[in-house]
Structures are given as C-alpha cells and as structure tokens.
Scaffold this active site. Sequence first.
Site, PDB file in Angstrom:
ATOM      1  CB  SER A  73      -0.949   0.019   1.194  1.00 33.13           C
ATOM      2  OG  SER A  73      -2.035  -0.806   0.907  1.00 33.13           O
ATOM      3  CE  LYS A  76      -3.834   0.678  -1.022  1.00 35.19           C
ATOM      4  NZ  LYS A  76      -4.523   0.270   0.220  1.00 35.19           N
ATOM      5  CE1 TYR A 200      -4.846  -1.230  -4.326  1.00 36.76           C
ATOM      6  CE2 TYR A 200      -5.404  -3.562  -4.272  1.00 36.76           C
ATOM      7  CZ  TYR A 200      -5.101  -2.390  -3.615  1.00 36.76           C
ATOM      8  OH  TYR A 200      -5.035  -2.368  -2.240  1.00 36.76           O
ATOM      9  CE1 TYR A 248      -5.089   1.047   4.383  1.00 33.75           C
ATOM     10  CE2 TYR A 248      -3.379  -0.062   5.615  1.00 33.75           C
ATOM     11  CZ  TYR A 248      -3.927   0.332   4.423  1.00 33.75           C
ATOM     12  OH  TYR A 248      -3.300   0.002   3.269  1.00 33.75           O
ATOM     13  CB  VAL A 266      -0.209  -5.834   4.193  1.00 30.34           C
ATOM     14  CG1 VAL A 266      -1.435  -5.200   4.787  1.00 30.34           C
ATOM     15  CG2 VAL A 266      -0.354  -6.122   2.712  1.00 30.34           C
TER      16      VAL A 266
END
Length: 313
Positions: A73, A76, A200, A248, A266
């Site tokens: 991530s 992103k 993705y 998050y 992760v």
Amino acid sequence: MFVDPKPVDPQKLQAFVDTLTQEIHAQADWGKVADYIPELAQVDPAQFAISIVLADGTKVAAGAHHKRFSIQSVSKVFTLACVLGRVGEQIWTRVGREPSGTRFDSILLLEQEHGRPRNPFINAGALVTTDALLEHRAPKDALSEIIGFICAACEDDDIHIDRDVAQSEERTGFRNIALANYLQSYGNMRNDPALTLGTYFHQCAIEMTTDQLAMAGRAIAQLPQAPYVMTRAKARRLNALMMTCGHYDGSGDFAFRVGLPGKSGVGGGILVIAPGRASIAIWSPGLNAYGNSQVGTYAAERLIKFTGWSVFG
Ligand code: GLU
C-alpha cells in the site's frame, strides 16, 4: 528556505540507528506477517531495515536496507501523485479525504456513503485512484507511469514488479474483487473492474529497498536535493492524507506515537516524512493488529524521540 532549528548530527544518527537495529534484533515480538497473500505469508518476520535521507542529501541506514520487499500500500502514495498530475482535483468527486476508522479492506462505509470511498489510501479508495489512472489506457501503460514516477523520484531505474506476489494476490484477493464490483455497482469504476484490479495488484507488488523508498520520499518531504517530480502544493496534500489516513484505523495511533505523515503497507514497509527535514523508509514484515508494521512503528517512534522531528514539537 526551511532552516531546521534542531539539526541532527548524521554521525550521531548513524550510531543511533545501529544501536536501535541491534536492540530490535534482541527483542522477540515481531508481529505477524500478512498471510492473506500467500506469497507474503512465506516471508521471515524477523527482519528490519531503516534508511534516512537528510535535507543535505546525507544518507543514514542500518539493517537489511539493500533487501527488496513488497511495498504494497505504500504504492498508493505514488499512484495518487500520478492521478493528481493527470486528473487534478477532479479525483475528489470520486473519493473523499477523511480518515475511515475502519480496516484497510473494509466494505462497511461504502454502502452508507453510496460508493464514494472515504479516502484514497483504504483499498476501496485506492481502487478508485488506480481506476482513474487507467482510464483510456492499457494496464501496462498505467503501471509504466507509476514505475516511471517512482524511478524519477528516487533517481534509480532498478524498480520492478514481483509477478509472483501480484499473481498470488490475483488468485486470492476476494475482498478487493468484492470492493471493485461494489464500486462498479455505484458507477464509480470507469474500466472493467478486472482490469483495474489487475493493475492494482501489480502496483502493490512493486518491490523496493528501504534505500530506494527513502530516496523516493524526498520529493514528498520537499527536500532541497529532491528531483522536481511534484509541486509543493501536491506534496502538502500527500502529507496531509498520509498524516490522517496513512495507517488505516491505526492512523490516530501513529500520529500520537510518531507525529509525522506516514504510509504503511502490508509488506511491512512504512514511508515516513519529516517535512523539510528528512525522508525515512522502514521495513519489518511482521504486522500489528491494524495491519501496520509492528517493529516499524516502534522504530519510527524511537527515531522521532531521538531526533525531535514530530511536527507537533
Ligand atoms: N495489496 C494489499 C491489498 O489490497 C494492500 C494492502 C496494504 O498494503 O495495506 O490487500
């Protein structure tokens, strides 16, 4: 120009990260690797790396800082940077910029908020930003743009996708598949969800060393030596989102403990930004209950206590 009122001595910082690395290896609680992606489940959790690039370009590193890991991530941030360059502020009609307070792969708020994800860093929001980058193009071109951006940002062409990790997630990423289809049902996908998902999963499977990641973060930290890959205004936006949404439902905890913008993945990586001062990349693959690197978060906390770099003083 930004003048650091508390400049850190690079030699003392090197001694600090060497000692920290030894201390970390002497302790036992590494957390748990992400086992929902079979390829990541095989990674040994007992690993640690840290790389720091200071405002004058000095590099400080310790541990396995030459070892490539799956950035997941953290990608992103780079995809969003590309999207902001391509569609600009229009992206906010499709995705919000509020913390979600829910897990990275949660579908909960998506129904309540009619298919507009809370922010671009939770999985649903990241699928929307990847979808925006893909519009009118083939997945390989969107992926080339992301990798090209990262290469330019870290001034290093040796950045690749680990296809085994991408395929591993393609076979098992049922929650992401559900999220993409759910977004499609609200009209918030512009491409075939299968194409967006494929793009993705491959963007998440980019692998980098902490040395490369810290170099790539210089532009977000707006360090004077950074190559010009984004405007100051864009860096400001990325930092705000990293501070409020980068971990998050653990974003508040990270702000409380570290006090700097950060983005976790992760794979166990964390990109931490000390605006105007340093770009920091940390990696340790064992995760805490929020899905963020357990030892990585601890290391960031220790580093900020040592340097005094928290934006909150
Ligand atoms: N590829 C992972 C997923 O979509 C990324 C999640 C993360 O790194 O937090 O589940």
